[in-house]
Design a protein around this motif. Structure first.
Motif, PDB file in Angstrom:
ATOM      1  N   UNK A 120      54.794  62.387  62.670  1.00 40.95           N
ATOM      2  CA  UNK A 120      54.683  61.229  61.779  1.00 40.95           C
ATOM      3  C   UNK A 120      53.253  61.060  61.275  1.00 40.95           C
ATOM      4  N   UNK A 121      52.259  61.345  62.130  1.00 33.41           N
ATOM      5  CA  UNK A 121      50.858  61.281  61.685  1.00 33.41           C
ATOM      6  C   UNK A 121      50.530  62.444  60.757  1.00 33.41           C
ATOM      7  N   UNK A 122      51.075  63.602  61.041  1.00 30.56           N
ATOM      8  CA  UNK A 122      50.866  64.750  60.169  1.00 30.56           C
ATOM      9  C   UNK A 122      51.373  64.437  58.767  1.00 30.56           C
ATOM     10  N   UNK A 123      52.561  63.847  58.688  1.00 28.13           N
ATOM     11  CA  UNK A 123      53.142  63.471  57.394  1.00 28.13           C
ATOM     12  C   UNK A 123      52.289  62.396  56.720  1.00 28.13           C
ATOM     13  N   UNK A 124      51.853  61.396  57.461  1.00 26.28           N
ATOM     14  CA  UNK A 124      51.025  60.323  56.919  1.00 26.28           C
ATOM     15  C   UNK A 124      49.745  60.880  56.302  1.00 26.28           C
ATOM     16  N   UNK A 125      49.085  61.787  57.006  1.00 25.59           N
ATOM     17  CA  UNK A 125      47.828  62.351  56.507  1.00 25.59           C
ATOM     18  C   UNK A 125      48.071  63.259  55.305  1.00 25.59           C
ATOM     19  N   UNK A 126      49.152  64.009  55.296  1.00 25.04           N
ATOM     20  CA  UNK A 126      49.475  64.864  54.144  1.00 25.04           C
ATOM     21  C   UNK A 126      49.727  64.012  52.906  1.00 25.04           C
ATOM     22  N   UNK A 127      50.461  62.925  53.065  1.00 26.41           N
ATOM     23  CA  UNK A 127      50.712  62.021  51.939  1.00 26.41           C
ATOM     24  C   UNK A 127      49.417  61.388  51.445  1.00 26.41           C
ATOM     25  N   UNK A 128      48.535  61.025  52.360  1.00 26.40           N
ATOM     26  CA  UNK A 128      47.254  60.428  51.980  1.00 26.40           C
ATOM     27  C   UNK A 128      46.382  61.437  51.217  1.00 26.40           C
ATOM     28  N   UNK A 129      46.370  62.693  51.661  1.00 23.50           N
ATOM     29  CA  UNK A 129      45.598  63.724  50.942  1.00 23.50           C
ATOM     30  C   UNK A 129      46.141  63.917  49.529  1.00 23.50           C
ATOM     31  N   UNK A 130      47.463  63.946  49.391  1.00 23.46           N
ATOM     32  CA  UNK A 130      48.066  64.111  48.059  1.00 23.46           C
ATOM     33  C   UNK A 130      47.723  62.932  47.151  1.00 23.46           C
ATOM     34  N   UNK A 131      47.750  61.731  47.696  1.00 18.13           N
ATOM     35  CA  UNK A 131      47.407  60.565  46.895  1.00 18.13           C
ATOM     36  C   UNK A 131      45.938  60.605  46.478  1.00 18.13           C
ATOM     37  N   UNK A 132      45.059  61.011  47.381  1.00 14.97           N
ATOM     38  CA  UNK A 132      43.639  61.144  47.044  1.00 14.97           C
ATOM     39  C   UNK A 132      43.444  62.181  45.940  1.00 14.97           C
ATOM     40  N   UNK A 133      44.171  63.303  46.019  1.00 21.57           N
ATOM     41  CA  UNK A 133      44.081  64.341  44.983  1.00 21.57           C
ATOM     42  C   UNK A 133      44.613  63.830  43.647  1.00 21.57           C
ATOM     43  N   UNK A 134      45.708  63.085  43.664  1.00 22.38           N
ATOM     44  CA  UNK A 134      46.247  62.511  42.429  1.00 22.38           C
ATOM     45  C   UNK A 134      45.227  61.583  41.778  1.00 22.38           C
TER      46      UNK A 134
END
Length: 104
Positions: A49-63
């Motif tokens: 769940x933390x892995x998914x949370x951090x991946x989503x956060x990285x994608x949002x930062x890139x967007x």
């Protein structure tokens, strides 16, 4: 929009440096995730769940980085990097940054 960690774009020439651009997000942990994380701390293993949370956060930062570069009229962002900062207990900021450029 080309995003690269390198300082150049192969086959293209940088014609103008537009400046530093960035995109970030702040995320907080969730009580349910914390309970699972504590259990994983005892038995070991990945906290998915933390892995998914951090991946989503990285994608949002890139967007957000991409949107910032587009606003500046950039063709690419070179030297893209990430950093993470813990703001308080259970809250972290993820930021992506790089140099917006025009290409020939």
């Amino acid at each position: 929009m080309i995003l690269t960690t390198t300082e150049t774009v192969p086959g293209r020439q940088v014609t103008e440096i537009l400046g530093v651009v960035r995109g970030g997000t702040t995320r907080a942990r969730h009580v349910g995730r914390d309970l699972m994380a504590q259990l994983k701390n005892v038995v070991g293993g990945e906290v998915a769940s933390y892995t998914k949370l951090m991946a989503e956060a990285r994608e949002q930062a890139m967007d957000r980085l991409r949107a910032s570069a587009e606003k500046e009229g950039a063709d690419a962002v070179i030297g893209v990097r990430f950093f993470t900062t813990m703001l308080s207990q259970g809250m972290a900021e993820i930021c992506a940054y790089g140099t917006a450029v025009k290409l020939a």
